[in-house]
Design a protein around this motif. Structure first.
Motif, mmCIF file in Angstrom:
data_model
loop_
_atom_site.group_PDB
_atom_site.id
_atom_site.type_symbol
_atom_site.label_atom_id
_atom_site.label_comp_id
_atom_site.label_asym_id
_atom_site.label_seq_id
_atom_site.Cartn_x
_atom_site.Cartn_y
_atom_site.Cartn_z
ATOM 1 N N ARG A 151 0.841 -1.183 0.000
ATOM 2 C CA ARG A 151 0.000 0.000 0.000
ATOM 3 C C ARG A 151 0.884 1.244 0.000
ATOM 4 N NH1 ARG A 151 -5.148 -1.231 1.876
ATOM 5 N NH2 ARG A 151 -5.429 0.779 2.874
ATOM 6 N N SER A 152 0.428 2.297 -0.667
ATOM 7 C CA SER A 152 1.226 3.520 -0.725
ATOM 8 C C SER A 152 0.323 4.708 -1.005
ATOM 9 C CB SER A 152 2.302 3.413 -1.808
ATOM 10 O OG SER A 152 1.716 3.226 -3.084
ATOM 11 N N ASP A 153 0.765 5.896 -0.615
ATOM 12 C CA ASP A 153 0.067 7.108 -0.999
ATOM 13 C C ASP A 153 1.013 8.294 -0.944
ATOM 14 O OD1 ASP A 153 -0.070 8.014 1.807
ATOM 15 O OD2 ASP A 153 -1.602 6.488 2.011
ATOM 16 N N SER A 154 0.583 9.393 -1.549
ATOM 17 C CA SER A 154 1.373 10.616 -1.637
ATOM 18 C C SER A 154 0.680 11.724 -0.853
ATOM 19 C CB SER A 154 1.529 11.044 -3.097
ATOM 20 O OG SER A 154 2.030 12.358 -3.181
ATOM 21 N N TYR A 155 1.485 12.509 -0.119
ATOM 22 C CA TYR A 155 0.937 13.624 0.642
ATOM 23 C C TYR A 155 1.378 14.985 0.130
ATOM 24 C CZ TYR A 155 -1.213 10.637 4.116
ATOM 25 O OH TYR A 155 -2.028 9.724 4.741
ATOM 26 N N ASP A 156 2.431 15.033 -0.660
ATOM 27 C CA ASP A 156 2.879 16.318 -1.177
ATOM 28 C C ASP A 156 3.622 16.098 -2.490
ATOM 29 O OD1 ASP A 156 3.129 19.059 -1.206
ATOM 30 O OD2 ASP A 156 4.814 19.139 0.189
ATOM 31 N N VAL A 157 3.667 17.134 -3.320
ATOM 32 C CA VAL A 157 4.346 17.047 -4.608
ATOM 33 C C VAL A 157 4.915 18.419 -4.950
ATOM 34 C CG1 VAL A 157 2.211 17.515 -5.915
ATOM 35 C CG2 VAL A 157 4.121 16.299 -7.016
ATOM 36 N N VAL A 158 6.100 18.448 -5.545
ATOM 37 C CA VAL A 158 6.696 19.680 -6.047
ATOM 38 C C VAL A 158 7.047 19.482 -7.516
ATOM 39 C CG1 VAL A 158 7.568 20.471 -3.826
ATOM 40 C CG2 VAL A 158 9.008 19.031 -5.252
ATOM 41 N N ALA A 159 6.836 20.513 -8.316
ATOM 42 C CA ALA A 159 7.141 20.451 -9.742
ATOM 43 C C ALA A 159 8.609 20.770 -9.977
ATOM 44 C CB ALA A 159 6.265 21.436 -10.507
ATOM 45 N N MET A 160 9.196 20.129 -10.993
ATOM 46 C CA MET A 160 10.583 20.368 -11.367
ATOM 47 C C MET A 160 10.630 21.112 -12.694
ATOM 48 S SD MET A 160 12.138 18.970 -8.805
ATOM 49 C CE MET A 160 13.839 18.659 -9.302
ATOM 50 N N ASP A 219 12.228 20.510 -15.327
ATOM 51 C CA ASP A 219 12.291 19.675 -16.525
ATOM 52 C C ASP A 219 10.942 19.077 -16.910
ATOM 53 O OD1 ASP A 219 11.916 17.793 -14.546
ATOM 54 O OD2 ASP A 219 13.741 16.654 -14.972
ATOM 55 N N GLY A 220 9.872 19.469 -16.201
ATOM 56 C CA GLY A 220 8.544 18.954 -16.510
ATOM 57 C C GLY A 220 8.153 17.748 -15.701
ATOM 58 N N GLY A 221 9.046 17.269 -14.834
ATOM 59 C CA GLY A 221 8.735 16.168 -13.929
ATOM 60 C C GLY A 221 8.379 16.686 -12.552
ATOM 61 N N CYS A 222 8.417 15.805 -11.564
ATOM 62 C CA CYS A 222 8.043 16.188 -10.205
ATOM 63 C C CYS A 222 8.727 15.284 -9.192
ATOM 64 C CB CYS A 222 6.525 16.130 -10.024
ATOM 65 S SG CYS A 222 5.831 14.449 -10.105
ATOM 66 N N ILE A 223 8.696 15.709 -7.939
ATOM 67 C CA ILE A 223 9.078 14.868 -6.808
ATOM 68 C C ILE A 223 7.881 14.790 -5.884
ATOM 69 C CG2 ILE A 223 10.643 14.521 -4.866
ATOM 70 C CD1 ILE A 223 12.740 16.101 -6.273
ATOM 71 N N THR A 224 7.517 13.598 -5.476
ATOM 72 C CA THR A 224 6.394 13.411 -4.573
ATOM 73 C C THR A 224 6.845 12.629 -3.353
ATOM 74 O OG1 THR A 224 4.093 12.644 -4.405
ATOM 75 C CG2 THR A 224 5.601 11.272 -5.682
ATOM 76 N N CYS A 225 6.180 12.864 -2.235
ATOM 77 C CA CYS A 225 6.539 12.164 -1.004
ATOM 78 C C CYS A 225 5.287 11.648 -0.315
ATOM 79 C CB CYS A 225 7.336 13.069 -0.069
ATOM 80 S SG CYS A 225 6.396 14.440 0.637
ATOM 81 N N GLY A 226 5.449 10.584 0.457
ATOM 82 C CA GLY A 226 4.328 9.990 1.174
ATOM 83 C C GLY A 226 4.776 8.807 1.993
ATOM 84 N N ARG A 227 4.158 7.659 1.745
ATOM 85 C CA ARG A 227 4.508 6.470 2.509
ATOM 86 C C ARG A 227 4.337 5.239 1.642
ATOM 87 N NH1 ARG A 227 0.627 3.027 4.822
ATOM 88 N NH2 ARG A 227 -1.497 3.485 4.128
ATOM 89 N N ILE A 228 4.960 4.141 2.062
ATOM 90 C CA ILE A 228 4.790 2.850 1.414
ATOM 91 C C ILE A 228 4.811 1.785 2.502
ATOM 92 C CG2 ILE A 228 7.277 2.579 0.968
ATOM 93 C CD1 ILE A 228 6.483 1.189 -1.680
ATOM 94 N N SER A 229 3.967 0.783 2.391
ATOM 95 C CA SER A 229 3.926 -0.254 3.420
ATOM 96 C C SER A 229 4.882 -1.389 3.071
ATOM 97 C CB SER A 229 2.505 -0.807 3.563
ATOM 98 O OG SER A 229 2.194 -1.675 2.481
ATOM 99 N N ASN A 230 5.278 -2.116 4.088
ATOM 100 C CA ASN A 230 5.954 -3.374 3.845
ATOM 101 C C ASN A 230 4.927 -4.370 3.311
ATOM 102 O OD1 ASN A 230 8.537 -2.508 4.852
ATOM 103 N ND2 ASN A 230 7.670 -2.630 6.915
ATOM 104 N N PRO A 231 5.313 -5.331 2.461
ATOM 105 C CA PRO A 231 4.346 -6.229 1.814
ATOM 106 C C PRO A 231 3.398 -6.902 2.801
ATOM 107 C CG PRO A 231 6.505 -6.510 0.834
ATOM 108 C CD PRO A 231 6.695 -5.605 2.018
ATOM 109 N N GLY A 232 2.099 -6.756 2.545
ATOM 110 C CA GLY A 232 1.092 -7.424 3.350
ATOM 111 C C GLY A 232 0.805 -6.780 4.683
ATOM 112 N N THR A 233 1.338 -5.578 4.925
ATOM 113 C CA THR A 233 1.121 -4.893 6.197
ATOM 114 C C THR A 233 0.554 -3.507 5.946
ATOM 115 O OG1 THR A 233 3.287 -3.825 6.301
ATOM 116 C CG2 THR A 233 3.154 -6.106 7.093
ATOM 117 N N GLU A 234 0.233 -2.805 7.032
ATOM 118 C CA GLU A 234 -0.266 -1.435 6.933
ATOM 119 C C GLU A 234 0.827 -0.405 7.154
ATOM 120 O OE1 GLU A 234 -3.338 -0.536 6.099
ATOM 121 O OE2 GLU A 234 -3.985 -2.607 5.896
ATOM 122 N N SER A 235 1.978 -0.823 7.672
ATOM 123 C CA SER A 235 3.017 0.115 8.063
ATOM 124 C C SER A 235 4.284 -0.085 7.246
ATOM 125 C CB SER A 235 3.336 -0.058 9.549
ATOM 126 O OG SER A 235 4.335 0.843 9.960
ATOM 127 N N GLY A 236 5.072 0.987 7.109
ATOM 128 C CA GLY A 236 6.320 0.908 6.382
ATOM 129 C C GLY A 236 7.033 2.240 6.407
#
Length: 210
Positions: free
Chosen positions: A82-91, A93-110
């Motif tokens: 599971r994963s999600d993004s909480y913030d994003v900044v534009a670059m 070059d037309g791309g972006c950097i995003t930040c958030g969280r990602i879980s360890n496989p089969g769990t809710e936390s990571g």
């Protein structure tokens, strides 16, 4: 739905995503493009309890240029991440950097997650920081690097501040915020502004750029 209104509050256009997306952040990029970041949820495509980091790029007319989702989101199917993004900044070059969280496989936390996408939405790099953390905010700073604030949520947040360069490499980490707070932004002189609460009191902190 992502909507753009004029200065007189007239609806100019609206953009509808192909997934059930919860939006956490919007950033303006070059040439009046927009990055919309959050997570895809609902019944598509893998069933209930979906949670997949989702970013889409929208042009000046409100037309989707691309939309990207990462990980299966469902703890019982696919990669079980599971994963999600909480913030994003534009670059520039037309791309972006995003930040958030990602879980360890089969769990809710990571760990906290930071991703760099190019102008086509393809992944340039992925970085993970600490365990049981969520990166809530990323801020570009005057020296061309970035500050990422992360904590584990709740009243015992245990927040951390990480400075990274444009390649996602850690320059330093500041530990030890054991109460609820957030990085509010960057002051005009480069100082870092925090706000939060502890023991029924609100507070503001200004730190140096380092």
């Amino acid at each position: 739905v992502f909507k753009k209104y004029s200065s007189t509050c007239v609806l100019e256009w609206q953009n509808t995503t192909s997934t059930d997306q919860y939006t956490h952040s919007v950033a303006t990029g070059p040439n009046q493009t927009y990055f919309v970041a959050g997570y895809a949820s609902g019944w598509r495509p893998t069933g209930s309890n979906d949670s997949r980091l989702n970013v889409r790029k929208v042009d000046a007319r409100g037309v989707t240029i691309w939309e990207k989702s990462f990980n299966s989101g469902h703890t019982g199917t696919g990669d079980r991440i599971r994963s999600d993004s909480y913030d994003v900044v534009a670059m520039n070059d037309g791309g972006c950097i995003t930040c958030g969280r990602i879980s360890n496989p089969g769990t809710e936390s990571g760990p906290a997650l930071v991703m760099r996408l190019d102008l086509n939405g393809d992944t340039l790099w992925t970085r993970k920081f600490l365990n049981a953390q969520t990166a809530y905010k990323i801020e570009p700073i005057q020296d061309g690097n970035f500050l990422v604030y992360m904590d584990r949520g709740g009243t015992d947040a245990r927040g951390n501040l990480v400075k990274i360069n444009a390649n996602g490499e850690t320059l330093w980490t500041q530990y030890g915020y054991d109460y609820w707070m957030q990085m509010t932004g960057i002051a005009s002189d480069g100082g870092i502004i925090f706000s939060g609460s502890y023991d029924w009191s609100g507070f503001f902190i200004k730190a140096s750029p380092d």
